[in-house]
Design an enzyme around this catalytic site. Structure first.
Site, PDB file in Angstrom:
ATOM      1  N   ALA A  23      45.599 -28.049  36.739  1.00 11.35           N
ATOM      2  CA  ALA A  23      45.411 -29.440  37.174  1.00 11.35           C
ATOM      3  C   ALA A  23      44.817 -30.307  36.084  1.00 11.35           C
ATOM      4  O   ALA A  23      45.132 -31.488  35.969  1.00 11.35           O
ATOM      5  CB  ALA A  23      44.524 -29.476  38.415  1.00 11.35           C
ATOM      6  N   SER A  27      46.389 -27.039  40.723  1.00 10.51           N
ATOM      7  CA  SER A  27      46.249 -25.773  39.993  1.00 10.51           C
ATOM      8  C   SER A  27      46.579 -24.604  40.898  1.00 10.51           C
ATOM      9  O   SER A  27      46.285 -24.649  42.083  1.00 10.51           O
ATOM     10  CB  SER A  27      44.796 -25.572  39.550  1.00 10.51           C
ATOM     11  N   CYS A  52      19.973 -24.048  36.391  1.00 16.25           N
ATOM     12  CA  CYS A  52      18.835 -23.177  36.647  1.00 16.25           C
ATOM     13  C   CYS A  52      17.720 -23.499  35.693  1.00 16.25           C
ATOM     14  O   CYS A  52      16.910 -22.674  35.362  1.00 16.25           O
ATOM     15  CB  CYS A  52      19.252 -21.744  36.487  1.00 16.25           C
TER      16      CYS A  52
END
Lengths: 387, 382
Positions: free
Chosen positions: B73, B201, B326
């Site tokens: 995509a 995709s 994180c």
């Protein structure tokens, strides 16, 4: 570059060691043998030097890089070994110099280590120089020569060389006892570790993990750092402490401004127990005086009070930019700045105490049974053999 | 430990039949379709058959539409946008898109604005993640040559009324309508006959990675990005990845089948999940609208760090996604959540659960139990 066939390795501080000198040399000999790739032809030692023989097939540049990384080596020279014969020495010296192109001045420096050799150093210098002056257009310059040719005449052979390469210095690996290195994954602790390794200290590594607050990627980061710092070590052991529960209890019972101080005290308690358990002689940290709140002298004093183990802080007097420079030189900087939090950074109190009061600390600690949690941490340590 | 994969919007497990079909093709029909021998002809036939089958499965006539195979995509979006803009810029230089498109759309628009002198209108979503028809109507004008709006938002699952938008765009005959349907093609019933170009995709619909397509009206020609052997109607050169292009038709067929037969099941799971999460109002605030795509549920943590929750879930074998890195140092925030709510903390602590056709209600319940347990355990953290 000279077509050398022998490398002479010199020890610096080792030579002041007296009785222990033999031990150190043996250790260094062993370390060189096991760290330098198998391409050496031969290696031998005397009470003054170690000699490495190489041949045309040896990857010489690689060998030089490897030797530069072995602690205990003060300097080394790439030499051509020749017979202790006046004419041979003169001829070989001439040959070597003649092959060099980009020079115009030279100087000869002979060192007659074996006094039984019939020709004095000065005379040798003159003989070699004469041959060169007669046959080339080079001139002698005793102050700033383009090319300094050294000749060392020993009992069995003479060694001709041009340069002396400085080694890492320090002491041979694992010759000075062992310590427990606290390693967080930040910039400082790997640098501190590399300085201690250079000094011949055997290190085991202690890392505090607080999942899920800290992420599994930090462990990989620590392993990657250790792989770089310990390239010449053969045994690398990492202890991972499960710190979550204890850290949570601290934050539950302790005022925010004291949380870091007390967390460091708990870490030190765990480190002490682990150091004793592993029969090591000291604890090592990457602390630098004043760098953060927990690293002021007051903080260090309060934190150190929890146990009587010897605490070594190789970076105590280093500025941050000095540490960063070393980190970049040894290749740990880019790994250290990977953005994964370790348990020192996940809870950042707004105003951590820079001058904690010991009595307040003790008061906070009395509010919960930390010893049981500390013992649990030690019990549940996960030990991994990286090498 | 059995893994619960709730990160299907990121990518999906390949379907077993697709895998087998692909493997068989690799071993047999690997020839270059441009080659002048039977091996090549066979492969060319199969690729063309795949194009036809894909169009058929999407209810499109091969007289009206053509399939350009791409690597996915992202490439298809790039080709569509750069291709239209550059090819038709003589007709006008105004482009329209939304602020919550996928980066493979947004960044192309920014590039065209910054480097090729196009004028942009970037439409903002409402708090349901939807771009209104009114906003589109207000922005479009006679200079507009391209509108690109996604059918389903990949972060929050909001559903744009792309079919309704067609009415507005049709009034501007110079303007093409491109729809990124990556998160919609197996997840939402759409009338593809209404769009001028759309992209997807394979790996989001249990197919292969490195495979996808841009489907467009036959009359459209695009300025190519990649030059060479003039494959894909001159629009995308390079030896065809025949094996991937051929299995794409089975991938689409399976996707449409599942959409027709299993959508209701997913909807039930979604509603149960959504309503259960709403109850955790002390910890959670919902970002997705309840009537959005049943495949995506997005929420933010009110006073705890999303990265900690995601890590804890991962340790428990449940995979979800987040916008929060994180690490406080990166502090990535979701620009989609930011655009919807203008709340930085909310944008830095969002969590996305994205379902696939293989997930089960049991997994939803396991997740909810684990979530509650973890939320009780982890500490507050700003």
């Amino acid at each position: 570059m000279i077509n050398f066939d022998t490398i002479i390795i010199r020890f610096g501080e080792l030579s002041t060691k007296g009785k222990n000198k033999k031990n150190f040399i043996d250790k260094l000999f062993h370390n060189i043998k096991s760290n330098v790739s198998d391409q050496l032809l031969s290696i031998s030692k005397t009470h003054d030097h170690i000699y490495i023989g190489v041949n045309d097939d040896t990857d010489k540049l690689k060998l030089i890089e490897e030797l530069k990384n072995i602690s205990g080596i003060y300097s080394f020279s790439l030499t051509k070994k020749v017979k202790c014969d006046k004419d041979v020495i003169i001829d070989e010296s001439y040959k070597i110099l003649n092959e060099e192109e980009k020079l115009s001045t030279f100087k000869i420096k002979t060192h007659r280590i074996d006094k039984t050799f019939p020709i004095h150093s000065d005379d040798m210098n003159r003989l070699v120089a004469t041959k060169i002056l007669k046959n080339t257009h080079y001139k002698v310059d005793v102050h700033h020569p383009d090319y300094l040719l050294c000749i060392e005449i020993r009992a069995d052979f003479a060694y001709i060389f041009v340069e002396t390469i400085l080694g890492l210095g320090g002491y041979p690996a694992q010759s000075m006892g062992g310590a427990m290195m606290l390693i967080s994954g930040g910039i400082d602790s790997p640098v501190a570790a590399s300085l201690l390794l250079k000094r011949g200290v055997y290190l085991e590594y202690l890392h505090f993990a607080s999942p899920p607050y800290t992420n599994a990627a930090v462990i990989d980061k620590v392993k990657d750092l250790l792989n770089i710092v310990t390239t010449t070590q053969h045994k690398v052991i990492l202890h991972i402490v499960p710190f979550t529960k204890l850290q949570e209890e601290i934050y539950k019972h302790v005022d925010e401004s004291y949380a870091i101080t007390i967390m460091r005290r708990m870490m030190m308690r765990i480190a002490c127990q682990m150091t004793r358990k592993r029969h090591l002689l000291a604890i090592a940290t990457g602390e630098s005086i004043g760098q953060v709140a927990s690293q002021t002298l007051e903080s260090m004093m309060v934190i150190s009070k929890v146990c009587d183990e010897n605490i070594i802080r190789p970076l105590a007097t280093y500025d941050k930019n000095e540490v960063i420079k070393i980190a970049k030189d040894i290749g740990t900087y880019d790994i250290s700045i990977r953005p994964y939090e370790d348990c020192c950074t996940i809870f950042t109190p707004r105003q951590p105490k820079t001058k904690p009061h010991l009595d307040k600390v003790i008061e906070f600690e009395s509010k919960f049974n930390f010893q049981a949690l500390v013992d649990e941490c030690v019990e549940k340590v996960e030990t991994i053999k990286i090498k | 430990m059995k893994i619960i994969n709730f990160d299907n919007a990121a990518t999906t497990l390949i379907d077993e039949t697709i895998e087998k079909e692909y493997q068989a093709l690799l071993n047999e029909h690997f020839y270059n379709p441009s080659s002048p021998h039977r091996g090549g002809y066979e492969v060319k036939r199969k690729i063309d058959a795949s194009r036809d089958a894909i169009l058929k499965n999407l209810n499109l006539s091969k007289n009206d539409y053509k399939v350009v195979f791409t690597s996915g995509a992202t490439e298809a979006n790039n080709l569509a946008i750069l291709g239209v803009a550059r090819r038709y810029k003589n007709r006008g230089k105004h482009l329209i898109t939304t602020s919550i498109e996928h980066p493979s759309v947004l960044r192309v628009f920014y590039y065209l604005r910054d480097e090729e002198g196009f004028r942009l209108s970037i439409l903002e979503p409402d708090q349901n993640g939807i771009v209104s028809l009114e906003k589109l109507m207000a922005a479009i004008d006679d200079e507009t040559i391209l509108v690109s709006i996604m059918a389903t938002n990949n972060e929050v699952g909001s559903l744009n009324d792309v079919e309704g938008m067609v009415q507005i765009i049709r009034k501007y005959p110079k303007c093409f309508f491109h729809v990124d349907v990556a998160q919609a093609i197996a997840h939402r019933k759409l009338n593809y006959n209404l769009f001028d170009l759309f992209s997807f995709s394979a790996h989001k619909i249990n197919g292969l990675k490195g495979s996808g397509a841009l489907i467009m009206k036959s009359k459209i020609s695009l300025a190519p990005m990649i030059f060479g052997g003039e494959q894909e109607f001159g629009m995308r050169s390079g030896t065809e990845d025949a094996e991937k292009d051929i299995v794409l038709s089975s991938t689409i067929r399976l996707a449409i089948d599942k959409l027709n037969s299993k959508y209701a099941v997913i909807k039930t799971m979604h509603d149960h999940l959504y309503d259960s999460l709403v109850k955790l109002e002390d910890d959670i605030i919902m970002n997705s609208p309840r009537d959005g795509s049943p495949f995506i549920v997005n929420f933010s943590l009110k006073n705890k760090r999303a990265s900690v929750l995601v890590e804890a879930l991962s340790n428990a074998g449940i995979y979800v996604s987040t916008s929060s890195a994180c690490s406080a140092k990166l502090a990535k925030e979701s620009y989609v959540i930011k655009a919807m709510f203008a709340d930085e903390r909310r944008a830095k602590n969002s969590i996305r659960i994205s379902l696939g056709y293989d997930n089960t209600m049991d997994e939803i319940d396991t997740f909810l139990n684990t979530l509650e347990k973890i939320l009780k355990e982890i500490m507050q953290n700003d």
